[in-house]
Design an enzyme around this catalytic site. Structure first.
Site, short mmCIF file in Angstrom:
data_model
loop_
_atom_site.label_atom_id
_atom_site.label_comp_id
_atom_site.label_asym_id
_atom_site.label_seq_id
_atom_site.Cartn_x
_atom_site.Cartn_y
_atom_site.Cartn_z
CG HIS A 37 -4.27 -10.07 12.65
ND1 HIS A 37 -5.16 -9.20 12.10
CD2 HIS A 37 -3.41 -9.34 13.37
CE1 HIS A 37 -4.87 -7.98 12.52
NE2 HIS A 37 -3.81 -8.04 13.28
NE ARG A 89 0.69 -6.19 14.47
CZ ARG A 89 1.97 -6.51 14.36
NH1 ARG A 89 2.51 -7.40 15.17
NH2 ARG A 89 2.70 -5.93 13.42
NE ARG A 141 -2.08 -1.51 15.90
CZ ARG A 141 -1.45 -2.12 14.90
NH1 ARG A 141 -0.42 -1.53 14.32
NH2 ARG A 141 -1.82 -3.32 14.51
CG ASN A 148 5.36 -4.18 8.97
OD1 ASN A 148 6.57 -4.26 8.93
ND2 ASN A 148 4.64 -4.78 9.90
CG ASP A 149 0.51 -0.43 7.26
OD1 ASP A 149 0.20 -0.94 6.18
OD2 ASP A 149 -0.02 -0.74 8.34
CB CYS A 177 6.50 -1.53 16.57
SG CYS A 177 5.18 -0.60 15.80
C1 PEP Z 1 3.34 -1.66 10.73
O1 PEP Z 1 2.59 -1.21 9.89
O2 PEP Z 1 4.57 -1.67 10.61
C2 PEP Z 1 2.81 -2.24 11.99
C3 PEP Z 1 3.60 -2.60 12.96
O3 PEP Z 1 1.45 -2.42 12.04
P1 PEP Z 1 0.72 -3.72 11.48
O4 PEP Z 1 1.77 -4.66 11.03
O5 PEP Z 1 -0.11 -4.28 12.57
O6 PEP Z 1 -0.10 -3.16 10.37
MG MG Z 2 0.48 -1.08 10.29
#
Ligand code: PEP
Ligand code: MG
Length: 749
Positions: free
Chosen positions: A365, A472, A508, A629-630, A677
């Site tokens: 974060h 978030r 979320r 990202n994940d 996103c």
């Molecule tokens: C992601 O995983 O792409 C995402 C937007 O969630 P975070 O970055 O908060 O894990």
């Molecule tokens: Mg994520």
């Protein structure tokens, strides 16, 4: 001779305390010659041009030959080791075909020879050689030891080799240090390095000597008072939301904190003239040891509690220590092991030019907040000894994930120019704010923003965001000292929902776990990314989830723009469970006389199973949002925050592109609204492909919206479709990158 792991650790510590590169290398060769009981130990490093191996340090050969003995990469025995990348262990070196004699090194008497290559991430950086007086090859144990030590020292020697500091011809004025980390927030910053020392490592002994006894006692008492108060507030808020056994931890903590052993022990140490920090650590470690020696597992576990308490107390003291803040007008770069959002908020945001963390992750974060604030950030700079370089002029290059300490004047000039260009470009983009993000051939893209901080709400609106694609919600949780109550959450969410209404806001539910930890609810897992994350955690802590849903529903009273988004979904049962909780909360709130309406429900596609189950999931939801990202991390099995493999994390990996196209076409078939996103949405190269794939909803950090809008308005989707065909035919991300860079260059980026 069989040096242990402990000697190795001591050696590494000694090196990290060395004044400069030359003395670090001298420590290496001197210690190795002692540990291995050999008369000669020499270190060769590759020259910056990479064409030669140069003698960089030696124990046993003539020191005047340092920097003078230079070998081609295939020359001599050292050259054999370098070119084969394999150890060489000989009883009689002069009889080897490649033996080269260097009279100026005075090496005649030594025939026994062993060398091992120094390799860092597949690259050869040098060779370590030992020479002995025996008439046989070195033992297998000695070979294993030298090989182990070479791999342990590779990272340190790589940094030395890259710095060029060891080359005698370099002028001292040109000395600077460069460290690598994980790219986390782009941009360039220049300023004084400020050490943020709030992460307490109990393994490290703090400064023993303190100030006046009364002063140190006040520091200790103030820390005690603050920690007790925090615990009390935390436990009051949290009790109803947590299972009893977890909530009862607070009373155990409180008991420990107020125990006479801790207080009296610490006071006694302080009265003997020691610092409050040192005294707390000393007392707590002794207490923890007593608990840990107990047979009873319950008592044993209390040792861990005492350690936590010590960390909490010492954290408070560390905060006080750095209250000597820098000049308010000075440009600063904050650096620490793990800088928290609270740390950032303690400084004037105009002063902060960048954020560096020695651990931390690109998705942490701190990194998200840095992105939101438009601050360059580099995480995971594990080799940077911040304390040593505190107050030095530093450049942070968030585009490359680099940190440069004491850069030469010409380098600073270049970086300042880069900074200026970026600022000018951003200024020029302001005029696009109210224009639609539409390609030259009419493909319209809706640009939403990612947020999570109240302070981050207005930049989204200022930059023309058409809604919030990802709120978030864990960020408000992280800036608290304990779980926020329903009322507290309600106020935060309401402000966001009201500010954006009638634009949609996708909130979320709490996504903690993995790299996102709450300071007051830490749990350790062997494999956190595959563990208690997101929806798994909140469903198991049902009260917490219900509180959050209630706060969101209440905050949307009188508005139609709330959408609830669920993170880390991997199975249908999770969606059914959350739907049930929403239904139940709606019914209860209506019974309580609070008018609330049913929100739209969406899921994040982050886990590959969610992507593969879309057919079955679709009837239960209204929309999906791709968390690239994940999704990338789970598809490629790469933890992007692990510096050893982070270079393998790439959103443009062909498998990720296949997955994205699969999701896009499945959603069209199912008539399901889809947005993206993850960080890809803010990366110009990726956006070219996303548009070609047909993604018409993207959500990104507010300050990156103008650039992406500018880009979209410059392109023809028809051209991008051709580029997508080429990218789909490519074998790897490097090839795809090349194709996209060519297009970006044409566009002037
Ligand atoms: C992601 O995983 O792409 C995402 C937007 O969630 P975070 O970055 O908060 O894990
Ligand atoms: Mg994520």
């Amino acid at each position: 001779m069989q040096p242990s792991l402990a000697t190795l650790t001591t050696l590494v510590q000694e090196i990290s305390g060395a004044e400069n590169a030359m003395s670090a290398m001298q420590i290496i060769v001197a210690r190795l010659s002692l540990l291995m009981d050999v008369p000669v130990c020499s270190l060769y490093l590759k020259s910056p041009s990479r064409a030669k191996l140069i003698l960089a340090a030696t124990q046993g050969l003539s020191t005047s030959s340092v920097g003078k003995i230079k070998l081609r990469l295939d020359e001599g025995l050292v050259g054999v080791i370098a070119s084969t990348k394999h150890p060489l262990n000989l009883a009689d070196a002069p009889t080897h075909d490649n033996f080269v004699f260097f009279p100026k090194a005075h090496e005649t008497p030594y025939r026994q020879f062993m060398g091992v290559p120094l390799i860092y991430f597949r690259q050869l950086i040098g060779v370590i050689v030992v020479q002995g007086t025996e008439t046989e090859p070195f033992s297998q144990e000695a070979e294993a030891f030298l090989t182990t030590i070479a791999s342990q020292l590779a990272a340190t020697l790589y940094n030395i080799q890259r710095s060029g500091e060891w080359i005698p011809s370099r002028k001292p004025g040109k000395l600077y240090k460069r460290f690598n980390g994980v790219v986390s927030s782009s941009g360039v910053g220049i300023g004084e390095l400020i050490h943020i020392n709030t992460h307490i490592d109990l393994q490290k002994e703090p400064e023993k000597t303190g100030g006046q006894v009364t002063e140190e006692l006040t520091i200790f008492e103030a820390a005690m008072e603050k920690v007790i108060k925090d615990l009390e507030q935390g436990s009051n808020r949290i009790k109803k939301d947590l299972p009893e056994d977890i909530a009862s931890l607070f009373s155990v903590y409180r008991m420990m904190l107020e125990s006479p052993e801790l207080r009296q022990g610490t006071t006694k140490h302080i009265q003997q003239g020691n610092s409050a920090m040192w005294s707390v650590r000393q007392t707590s470690l002794a207490l923890a040891d007593v608990f840990e020696m107990a047979e009873d597992p319950y008592m044993k576990a209390r040792g861990e509690d005492v350690r936590h308490i010590a960390i909490k107390l010492m954290t408070q003291m560390a905060k006080r220590e750095r209250s000597v803040s820098p000049d308010k007008n000075k440009a600063i770069i904050l650096a620490g092991e793990l800088i928290s959002i609270a740390d950032l908020s303690e400084y004037n945001s105009d002063q902060i030019q960048g954020v560096i963390c020695t651990s931390g992750s690109a998705l942490s974060h701190t990194s998200i907040v840095a992105n939101a604030l438009g601050l360059p950030a580099v995480m995971g700079v594990s080799d940077l000894d911040i304390k040593r370089y505190a107050h030095q002029l530093t450049v942070i290059d968030g585009n490359r994930g680099e940190v440069i300490i004491s850069p030469p004047a010409e380098m600073i000039r270049e970086y300042r120019q880069l900074e200026k260009n970026e600022q000018e470009f951003n200024k020029a983009l302001a005029k696009y704010k109210d224009l639609p993000a539409v390609t030259l051939d009419g493909f319209h893209v809706t640009l939403h923003t990612n947020t999570g901080l109240l302070a981050d709400v207005s930049p989204g609106l200022r930059n023309g965001a058409e809604g919030i694609g990802l709120y978030r919600s864990e960020i408000p949780f992280m800036v608290h000292d304990s779980f926020p109550t329903e009322e507290e959450q309600y106020h935060v969410y309401k402000e966001v929902i009201d500010a954006y209404s009638p634009r949609p806001v996708s909130m979320r539910t709490l996504d903690i776990g993995g790299d996102k930890q709450l300071p007051y609810f830490e749990f350790k897992e062997e494999n956190p990314y595959l563990g208690w994350r997101g929806i798994r955690f909140t469903l198991d802590n049902t009260a917490l989830q219900v509180t959050q849903i209630r706060a969101m529903l209440r905050a949307a009273h009188g508005r139609e723009n709330l959408q609830i988004l669920i993170p880390m979904v991997s199975r249908i049962e999770e969606i059914k469970a959350i739907k049930e909780l929403i239904k139940q909360s709606l019914a209860e709130l209506n019974k309580e006389g609070k008018q609330v309406t049913k929100p739209k429900l969406g899921i994040m596609i982050e886990v590959p199973s969610a992507m593969l189950l879309l057919d079955k999931i679709a009837p239960y939801i209204d929309f999906v949002s791709i968390g690239s990202n994940d999704l990338t991390q789970y598809l490629l099995a790469v933890d992007r925050n692990n510096p050893k493999v982070s270079r393998l994390f790439n959103n443009l990996h062909p498998a990720v592109l296949v997955a994205l196209q699969m999701i896009r076409s499945k959603c069209s078939e199912l008539n399901l609204s889809v947005s993206l996103c993850g960080e890809m949405a803010a990366d110009p190269a990726s956006v070219l492909l996303l548009i070609a794939m047909g993604f018409d909803r993207l959500s990104l950090s507010a300050h990156k919206i103008p650039k992406i809008k500018w880009l979209i308005r410059q392109v023809n989707r028809a051209d991008l479709l051709k580029i997508l065909v080429k990218a789909n035919a490519a074998e790897d991300e490097a090839e795809i990158h090349k194709i996209l860079q060519k297009k970006l260059k044409e566009l002037g980026l």
